[in-house]
Design a protein around this motif. Structure first.
Motif, PDB file in Angstrom:
ATOM      1  N   GLN A 192     -67.661  -8.837 -14.956  1.00 27.46           N
ATOM      2  CA  GLN A 192     -68.813  -8.585 -14.098  1.00 27.46           C
ATOM      3  C   GLN A 192     -69.533  -9.861 -13.695  1.00 27.46           C
ATOM      4  OE1 GLN A 192     -70.570  -5.686 -16.970  1.00 27.46           O
ATOM      5  NE2 GLN A 192     -70.798  -4.376 -15.160  1.00 27.46           N
ATOM      6  N   VAL A 193     -69.404 -10.895 -14.477  1.00 26.61           N
ATOM      7  CA  VAL A 193     -70.138 -12.131 -14.192  1.00 26.61           C
ATOM      8  C   VAL A 193     -69.778 -12.673 -12.814  1.00 26.61           C
ATOM      9  CG1 VAL A 193     -70.524 -14.516 -14.924  1.00 26.61           C
ATOM     10  CG2 VAL A 193     -70.368 -12.696 -16.639  1.00 26.61           C
ATOM     11  N   ALA A 194     -68.507 -12.631 -12.463  1.00 27.19           N
ATOM     12  CA  ALA A 194     -68.064 -13.127 -11.159  1.00 27.19           C
ATOM     13  C   ALA A 194     -68.298 -12.116 -10.039  1.00 27.19           C
ATOM     14  CB  ALA A 194     -66.587 -13.493 -11.213  1.00 27.19           C
ATOM     15  N   GLN A 195     -68.459 -10.859 -10.389  1.00 29.75           N
ATOM     16  CA  GLN A 195     -68.613  -9.811  -9.378  1.00 29.75           C
ATOM     17  C   GLN A 195     -70.051  -9.641  -8.919  1.00 29.75           C
ATOM     18  OE1 GLN A 195     -67.098  -6.481 -11.586  1.00 29.75           O
ATOM     19  NE2 GLN A 195     -64.938  -7.050 -11.306  1.00 29.75           N
ATOM     20  N   LEU A 196     -70.989 -10.129  -9.710  1.00 28.59           N
ATOM     21  CA  LEU A 196     -72.401  -9.880  -9.448  1.00 28.59           C
ATOM     22  C   LEU A 196     -73.159 -11.172  -9.162  1.00 28.59           C
ATOM     23  CD1 LEU A 196     -73.085  -7.302 -12.301  1.00 28.59           C
ATOM     24  CD2 LEU A 196     -72.559  -6.810  -9.897  1.00 28.59           C
ATOM     25  N   SER A 197     -74.278 -11.009  -8.503  1.00 31.27           N
ATOM     26  CA  SER A 197     -75.195 -12.110  -8.263  1.00 31.27           C
ATOM     27  C   SER A 197     -76.605 -11.551  -8.445  1.00 31.27           C
ATOM     28  CB  SER A 197     -74.987 -12.682  -6.853  1.00 31.27           C
ATOM     29  OG  SER A 197     -75.846 -13.769  -6.622  1.00 31.27           O
ATOM     30  N   MET A 198     -77.615 -12.330  -8.064  1.00 28.74           N
ATOM     31  CA  MET A 198     -78.998 -11.869  -8.141  1.00 28.74           C
ATOM     32  C   MET A 198     -79.665 -12.071  -6.791  1.00 28.74           C
ATOM     33  SD  MET A 198     -80.198 -13.322 -11.881  1.00 28.74           S
ATOM     34  CE  MET A 198     -81.846 -12.574 -11.802  1.00 28.74           C
ATOM     35  N   PHE A 199     -80.505 -11.131  -6.412  1.00 27.38           N
ATOM     36  CA  PHE A 199     -81.290 -11.277  -5.199  1.00 27.38           C
ATOM     37  C   PHE A 199     -82.375 -12.333  -5.418  1.00 27.38           C
ATOM     38  CE2 PHE A 199     -79.770  -6.851  -5.032  1.00 27.38           C
ATOM     39  CZ  PHE A 199     -79.208  -6.822  -3.766  1.00 27.38           C
ATOM     40  N   HIS A 200     -82.735 -13.010  -4.352  1.00 30.15           N
ATOM     41  CA  HIS A 200     -83.850 -13.945  -4.446  1.00 30.15           C
ATOM     42  C   HIS A 200     -85.137 -13.188  -4.785  1.00 30.15           C
ATOM     43  CE1 HIS A 200     -81.988 -17.672  -3.150  1.00 30.15           C
ATOM     44  NE2 HIS A 200     -81.449 -17.078  -2.109  1.00 30.15           N
ATOM     45  N   LYS A 222     -77.077  -7.877  -7.496  1.00 25.63           N
ATOM     46  CA  LYS A 222     -76.494  -7.989  -6.160  1.00 25.63           C
ATOM     47  C   LYS A 222     -74.982  -8.038  -6.306  1.00 25.63           C
ATOM     48  CE  LYS A 222     -76.508 -11.019  -2.091  1.00 25.63           C
ATOM     49  NZ  LYS A 222     -77.058 -12.281  -1.528  1.00 25.63           N
ATOM     50  N   VAL A 223     -74.287  -7.137  -5.636  1.00 22.84           N
ATOM     51  CA  VAL A 223     -72.829  -7.100  -5.716  1.00 22.84           C
ATOM     52  C   VAL A 223     -72.265  -8.120  -4.732  1.00 22.84           C
ATOM     53  CG1 VAL A 223     -70.757  -5.697  -5.463  1.00 22.84           C
ATOM     54  CG2 VAL A 223     -72.862  -4.679  -6.382  1.00 22.84           C
ATOM     55  N   ARG A 224     -71.463  -9.040  -5.252  1.00 26.93           N
ATOM     56  CA  ARG A 224     -70.921 -10.110  -4.416  1.00 26.93           C
ATOM     57  C   ARG A 224     -69.657  -9.615  -3.712  1.00 26.93           C
ATOM     58  NH1 ARG A 224     -70.701 -14.187  -7.963  1.00 26.93           N
ATOM     59  NH2 ARG A 224     -72.553 -15.196  -7.124  1.00 26.93           N
ATOM     60  N   PRO A 225     -69.566  -9.805  -2.386  1.00 22.42           N
ATOM     61  CA  PRO A 225     -68.330  -9.443  -1.687  1.00 22.42           C
ATOM     62  C   PRO A 225     -67.133 -10.171  -2.263  1.00 22.42           C
ATOM     63  CG  PRO A 225     -70.091  -9.910  -0.117  1.00 22.42           C
ATOM     64  CD  PRO A 225     -70.593 -10.331  -1.480  1.00 22.42           C
ATOM     65  N   GLU A 226     -65.975  -9.533  -2.243  1.00 27.29           N
ATOM     66  CA  GLU A 226     -64.784 -10.156  -2.779  1.00 27.29           C
ATOM     67  C   GLU A 226     -64.499 -11.474  -2.069  1.00 27.29           C
ATOM     68  OE1 GLU A 226     -61.263  -7.876  -3.190  1.00 27.29           O
ATOM     69  OE2 GLU A 226     -62.331  -6.041  -3.766  1.00 27.29           O
ATOM     70  N   LYS A 227     -64.077 -12.469  -2.868  1.00 26.30           N
ATOM     71  CA  LYS A 227     -63.701 -13.792  -2.397  1.00 26.30           C
ATOM     72  C   LYS A 227     -64.862 -14.614  -1.866  1.00 26.30           C
ATOM     73  CE  LYS A 227     -58.972 -12.370  -1.262  1.00 26.30           C
ATOM     74  NZ  LYS A 227     -57.906 -12.345  -0.239  1.00 26.30           N
TER      75      LYS A 227
END
Length: 232
Positions: A192-200, A222-227
């Protein structure tokens, strides 16, 4: 407010003036006008959360030493005060910083790769090195994303364990080191670490309970788009 819950509220800084092509890391630049607005809105959102969750506010807000984090914390503090809450201190700590790139701090990705290529002691950097959680640049003072996450997890633990009463404690820092800290705290799985981010400037809340138990309490990743290459 007799609630005994211990809530760690993690806030990624607002949008800021980032040098193009450079890893976010420890750039010294200020928030944009949009970032300032995001931070103020976050303060209002946290005031609403304090009311709806019926918890008290820890009067110390913790943040990294990067200007964008301090400005975000300051705007949050101003809005919380406007809503009648007491914020006695904004406490800066290097332990909440983003991943350190050591002597390559604030260079662009291309410049870092040129530095390594010109150094006969080192092989060329591997593809995807910037987002590799375990990779550490072979430069003095550099750390991996996992090491940065462990550093952040440690200060979250120390602060929350020191709290004798329940309530909300706010931490303002950086997306990548917060995500990796969440992994070390058992809130995220490795994938999940690579799949997610955080909103500002949008709060993520974790519940802390004795014996180092952490769980996701409120707020959305925040779900990060693939690639998509991570920007934090």
């Amino acid at each position: 407010m007799g609630d005994a819950r211990h809530i760690a509220t993690l806030v990624r800084h607002g949008e800021y003036h980032q040098r193009a092509g450079a890893p976010s890391a420890r750039q010294p630049y200020a928030l944009t006008d949009t970032g300032l607005s995001q931070a103020r809105a976050c303060g209002d959102e946290l005031a609403e959360a304090l009311w709806s969750q019926d918890v008290a506010l820890n009067p110390v807000i913790h943040c990294s030493r990067q200007l964008r984090a301090w400005q975000t914390a300051s705007q949050i503090a101003d809005r919380l005060r406007a809503h009648g809450h007491i914020v006695a201190e904004i406490r800066e700590s290097s332990d909440l910083a983003e991943r350190g790139l050591g002597s390559a701090a604030n260079l662009t990705v291309a410049e870092i790769e040129q530095v390594i290529a010109a150094d006969p002691r080192h092989a060329a950097l591997p593809a995807g090195w910037k987002s590799d959680s375990y990779y550490t640049l072979p430069l003095e003072g550099a750390e991996s994303l996992m090491q940065a996450g462990q550093r952040v997890a440690n200060i979250l633990r120390d602060v929350m364990q020191a709290r004798k009463t329940g309530g909300m404690t706010i931490f303002v820092g950086h997306g990548a080191s917060f995500r990796h800290a969440a992994y070390h705290l058992g809130v995220l799985q490795r994938a999940q670490v690579a799949q997610l981010s955080m909103f500002h400037a949008r709060p993520l809340q974790f519940c802390y309970s004795p014996h180092d138990n952490w769980s996701h309490f409120a707020g959305d990743w925040k779900v990060r788009p693939e690639k998509q290459e991570p920007l934090d």
